[in-house]
Write an enzyme that holds these catalytic residues in place. Structure first.
Site, PDB file in Angstrom:
ATOM      1  N   CYS A  30       0.852  -1.193   0.000  1.00  0.00           N
ATOM      2  CA  CYS A  30       0.000   0.000   0.000  1.00  0.00           C
ATOM      3  C   CYS A  30       0.889   1.244   0.000  1.00  0.00           C
ATOM      4  O   CYS A  30       1.845   1.327   0.784  1.00  0.00           O
ATOM      5  CB  CYS A  30      -0.890  -0.003   1.235  1.00  0.00           C
ATOM      6  SG  CYS A  30      -1.837   1.526   1.442  1.00  0.00           S
TER       7      CYS A  30
ATOM      8  N   HIS B 209       2.493  -8.098  13.678  1.00  0.00           N
ATOM      9  CA  HIS B 209       1.753  -7.726  12.461  1.00  0.00           C
ATOM     10  C   HIS B 209       2.740  -7.571  11.303  1.00  0.00           C
ATOM     11  O   HIS B 209       3.833  -7.040  11.467  1.00  0.00           O
ATOM     12  CB  HIS B 209       0.989  -6.420  12.684  1.00  0.00           C
ATOM     13  CG  HIS B 209      -0.017  -6.118  11.609  1.00  0.00           C
ATOM     14  ND1 HIS B 209       0.332  -5.564  10.402  1.00  0.00           N
ATOM     15  CD2 HIS B 209      -1.365  -6.314  11.557  1.00  0.00           C
ATOM     16  CE1 HIS B 209      -0.752  -5.409   9.662  1.00  0.00           C
ATOM     17  NE2 HIS B 209      -1.792  -5.865  10.338  1.00  0.00           N
TER      18      HIS B 209
ATOM     19  N   GLU C 288       2.857  -5.630   8.803  1.00  0.00           N
ATOM     20  CA  GLU C 288       3.273  -4.262   8.481  1.00  0.00           C
ATOM     21  C   GLU C 288       4.419  -3.811   9.383  1.00  0.00           C
ATOM     22  O   GLU C 288       5.399  -3.218   8.913  1.00  0.00           O
ATOM     23  CB  GLU C 288       2.081  -3.310   8.619  1.00  0.00           C
ATOM     24  CG  GLU C 288       2.440  -1.870   8.286  1.00  0.00           C
ATOM     25  CD  GLU C 288       1.324  -0.893   8.549  1.00  0.00           C
ATOM     26  OE1 GLU C 288       1.632   0.260   8.908  1.00  0.00           O
ATOM     27  OE2 GLU C 288       0.133  -1.279   8.407  1.00  0.00           O
TER      28      GLU C 288
ATOM     29  N   CYS D 192      -3.863   5.431   8.437  1.00  0.00           N
ATOM     30  CA  CYS D 192      -4.329   5.724   7.078  1.00  0.00           C
ATOM     31  C   CYS D 192      -5.718   6.345   7.094  1.00  0.00           C
ATOM     32  O   CYS D 192      -6.493   6.173   8.050  1.00  0.00           O
ATOM     33  CB  CYS D 192      -4.277   4.468   6.213  1.00  0.00           C
ATOM     34  SG  CYS D 192      -5.709   3.406   6.337  1.00  0.00           S
TER      35      CYS D 192
ATOM     36  N   SER E  20      -6.252  -6.358  11.447  1.00  0.00           N
ATOM     37  CA  SER E  20      -6.032  -5.386  12.510  1.00  0.00           C
ATOM     38  C   SER E  20      -7.064  -4.271  12.472  1.00  0.00           C
ATOM     39  O   SER E  20      -7.633  -3.899  13.497  1.00  0.00           O
ATOM     40  CB  SER E  20      -4.616  -4.805  12.393  1.00  0.00           C
ATOM     41  OG  SER E  20      -4.415  -3.782  13.344  1.00  0.00           O
ATOM     42  N   ASN E  21      -7.341  -3.735  11.291  1.00  0.00           N
ATOM     43  CA  ASN E  21      -8.264  -2.596  11.232  1.00  0.00           C
ATOM     44  C   ASN E  21      -9.688  -3.023  11.583  1.00  0.00           C
ATOM     45  O   ASN E  21     -10.445  -2.255  12.157  1.00  0.00           O
ATOM     46  CB  ASN E  21      -8.195  -1.910   9.864  1.00  0.00           C
ATOM     47  CG  ASN E  21      -8.718  -2.777   8.743  1.00  0.00           C
ATOM     48  OD1 ASN E  21      -9.915  -2.868   8.525  1.00  0.00           O
ATOM     49  ND2 ASN E  21      -7.815  -3.417   8.004  1.00  0.00           N
TER      50      ASN E  21
ATOM     51  N   SER F 103     -10.314  -4.198   4.608  1.00  0.00           N
ATOM     52  CA  SER F 103      -9.897  -5.259   3.693  1.00  0.00           C
ATOM     53  C   SER F 103     -11.073  -6.103   3.209  1.00  0.00           C
ATOM     54  O   SER F 103     -10.877  -7.170   2.624  1.00  0.00           O
ATOM     55  CB  SER F 103      -8.859  -6.152   4.383  1.00  0.00           C
ATOM     56  OG  SER F 103      -9.322  -6.577   5.650  1.00  0.00           O
TER      57      SER F 103
END
Length: 657
Positions: free
Chosen positions: A103, A131, A133, A201, A230-231, A273
């Site tokens: 991303c 995670h 990321e 984000c 996670s989000n 997602s």
């Protein structure tokens, strides 16, 4: 909460579900499959959603935990969560064809990690260590990075007295929780620095705000999303923090009617997602259970779009790559023909041609051809491409002329990791024991080589007419005058910030970015884009020059390909030095004394390090990049090319060589 008399209903959050980065990642895998055929290997889940993964598997994608599991030479897609430099090295070692679906917002955090590591002892990553990321970002500077997951860890973090630190955050965290962690860190470490804008984000922030808006009006909030997202988990936490029960719903078919006992209003959202088809299925399931009335709560409107990776991009990027390949071939063919022509007269006649060819073949960023071709395509060019290929090749040869002469002026021994033309021929003269002074011979050959490169550049630009010809001639003149002023400032040792900035704008803003873009647009028949490209190019070009100053003063010679500190050694009054002299008396004193005593580059470098100008210049670069992006906002350029130009501004401003 709703009263018992209210009819059952669904309060649907907007925005919700898949964000621009997720759409980009999924389309990247689909296009890679179309281009390369199955199987295409994907490192980790492309996004954290089981439905998406299953659909892509059905199309021929193969998901693996490590690049080491991908057969040598195969196609490997990096997931949206990003990867560490070590993973990239491993992929190169296995000769994998890499398609990077990271991303762009995650990639920005990686860039910030590298940037902050240049000026800080410790980088604090706020996020979850397991995670993907965080694993990728941590890998940028693992020896100086610590991960903090919550307030308790922030309170326990132990840094040695005097440690300079910066923080970055995982993009999918809770906005409120992250703010609390940052506040604790800032209280404990007063000198802590962070990104100019929040790393969380836009999609995570918008979805969390939407949940806050519906939670107070709901008896239960359902979050469609996978357990490893996670989000999605953060959305459940946000609802519960607002006082409303919430459940994660990985699959709408798993919705338990018992959850709805006593519930009159169901809030419904989805993680970033999650494809909209799963939201539709959740609505269908809720309707079956008596919740057919749907009200949408809109808290934001999203219109964000990200370019696809160049490896799978639409024809515009393919065309750009093809044109740049043609530019390289055009230069190579010209120099090959010239070597043969003058070598046939006498081998020594081809020496300056060879010097130009060696510089071109040594690599380089090819920024001027890149911006010229980008301006041409962004302006909507269609038709004959020969003229833009010649113009872009002329820009690269003009740059060769400038570099060869610049190396003589700066007395630089290397360029692009190899000996400069004058240094190589000085050494040859000395080794052969020829008559005369070796230094003058080496510089003479290099001057002639530079002149020859300028001659070739003008030959290739000879077909330009109208606005394009005017841009070319202005570009050549500005660059040479800028070089003269650069020499004058060094000789006079006057730290004039305004004039140093003009030189930077002239030699970088206009010469590297603005004029090449305007040249491309003029060749496409769009000279009216000149003002837009000037505003963009001057800002991005000044950022480019400031980065160049920082790399020269503080960079690694093995990475940059030229000696560190050369500007200081050669008495250059760069914009960096001018800014530092204006704010730091010690720098001003050293510069002033240099006019009457020996120049002391080591002392000046130490003073520059001590005065904090590096951080100030980084902030100025950030602001210039913001300005460059803003110049494109209402330019009427196609989205794909506007996004490409935004990426190029980041590239020139935050490069490491």
């Amino acid at each position: 909460m709703q009263s018992a008399a209210a009819p059952p209903r669904v309060l649907l959050a907007a925005p919700r579900g898949a964000c621009a980065g997720v759409h980009r990642a999924i389309e990247t895998v689909e296009r890679a499959l179309k281009i390369h055929g199955a199987p295409v290997y994907v490192r980790k889940q492309i996004v954290h959603n089981e439905h998406v993964v299953r659909e892509l598997e059905d199309k021929g994608a193969r998901f693996v935990d490590s690049e080491e599991e991908v057969p040598a030479g195969a196609v490997c897609v990096f997931s949206a969560h990003g990867v560490s430099p070590q993973v990239r090295d491993n992929a190169r070692g296995r000769d994998l064809t890499v398609v990077d679906a990271t991303c762009p917002l995650v990639a920005k955090v990686h860039q910030e990690a590298v940037r902050f590591a240049r000026t800080n002892d410790t980088l604090i990553l706020i996020g979850h260590a397991d995670h993907e990321e965080i694993e990728g970002t941590y890998g940028e500077v693992p020896e100086r990075t610590v991960v903090v997951a919550d307030v308790a860890e922030a309170r326990r973090l132990d840094l040695a007295p005097g440690t300079s630190a910066a923080y970055l955050t995982q993009t999918t965290l809770s906005v409120d929780d992250t703010a609390e962690i940052v506040a604790v860190l800032q209280e404990r470490f007063p000198g802590l620095t962070g990104p100019a804008a929040a790393d969380i984000c836009y999609a995570s922030q918008n979805r969390q705000n939407a949940v806050k808006a519906i939670a107070g009006r709901s008896d239960l909030v359902l979050v469609v999303g996978s357990a490893n997202s996670s989000n999605s988990l953060r959305l459940v936490e946000v609802s519960r923090a607002a006082g409303t029960p919430a459940r994660l719903l990985p699959d709408p078919a798993l919705l338990d009617p018992g959850w709805l006992t006593g519930v009159r209003t169901v809030g419904l959202t989805a993680g970033a997602s999650v494809p909209e088809v799963l939201v539709d299925r959740a609505l269908e399931r809720l309707a079956e259970l008596g919740f057919a009335d749907v009200e949408t709560e809109v808290t934001a409107v999203e219109n964000v779009a990200f370019r696809l990776p160049p490896e799978v991009e639409e024809s515009g990027a393919v065309r750009q790559s093809r044109l740049l390949d043609r530019v390289d071939r055009r230069i190579g063919e010209l120099l090959d023909a010239e070597r043969a022509r003058w070598g046939a007269v006498d081998p020594r006649g081809a020496v300056p041609v060879e010097a130009v060819a060696e510089l071109v073949d040594a690599g380089g960023k090819r920024l001027r051809p890149l911006f010229c071709v980008t301006g041409y395509l962004a302006a909507g060019a269609d038709g004959d491409e020969d003229t833009v290929v010649d113009a872009a090749a002329a820009l690269e040869l003009l740059h060769a002329f400038a570099l060869i002469h610049d190396d003589i002026i700066d007395n630089s021994p290397t360029r692009r990791g190899t000996p400069t033309a004058h240094a190589a021929h000085t050494e040859l003269h000395a080794r052969r024991g020829w008559a005369g002074e070796s230094r003058r011979y080496g510089e003479g050959v290099a001057i002639l080589a530079g002149d020859l490169a300028l001659s070739y550049a003008n030959r290739l630009a000879g077909a330009l007419t109208g606005p394009a010809a005017r841009v070319w001639h202005e570009l050549v003149t500005e660059m040479i005058i800028g070089q003269q002023l650069d020499v004058a400032l060094a000789a006079e040792a006057v730290p004039d910030a305004a004039l140093a900035r003009w030189v930077a704008v002239c030699k970088s803003g206009r010469y590297t970015i603005h004029r090449p873009l305007a040249l491309g647009a003029a060749l496409a028949g769009r000279p009216e884009l000149h003002d837009v490209f000037e505003a963009y190019g001057v800002a991005a070009g000044e950022a480019f020059q400031l980065r160049d100053d920082l790399l020269d003063t503080f960079g690694d010679a093995e990475v940059t390909g030229k000696p560190a500190g050369l500007d200081l050694d050669e008495h250059k009054m760069t914009l960096l030095i001018a800014l530092a002299a204006a704010r730091e008396p010690e720098v001003a004193r050293l510069v002033d004394e240099s006019r009457h005593a020996d120049w002391d580059p080591a002392a000046l470098r130490a003073a520059l390090l001590a005065c904090g100008v590096r951080a100030e210049v980084e902030e100025r670069i950030d602001a210039l990049v913001v300005g460059a992006r803003a110049a494109l906002t209402d330019a009427g350029l196609p989205d794909a090319w506007r996004l490409r130009l935004e990426e190029l501004a980041d590239m020139v401003a935050y490069r490491d060589r």
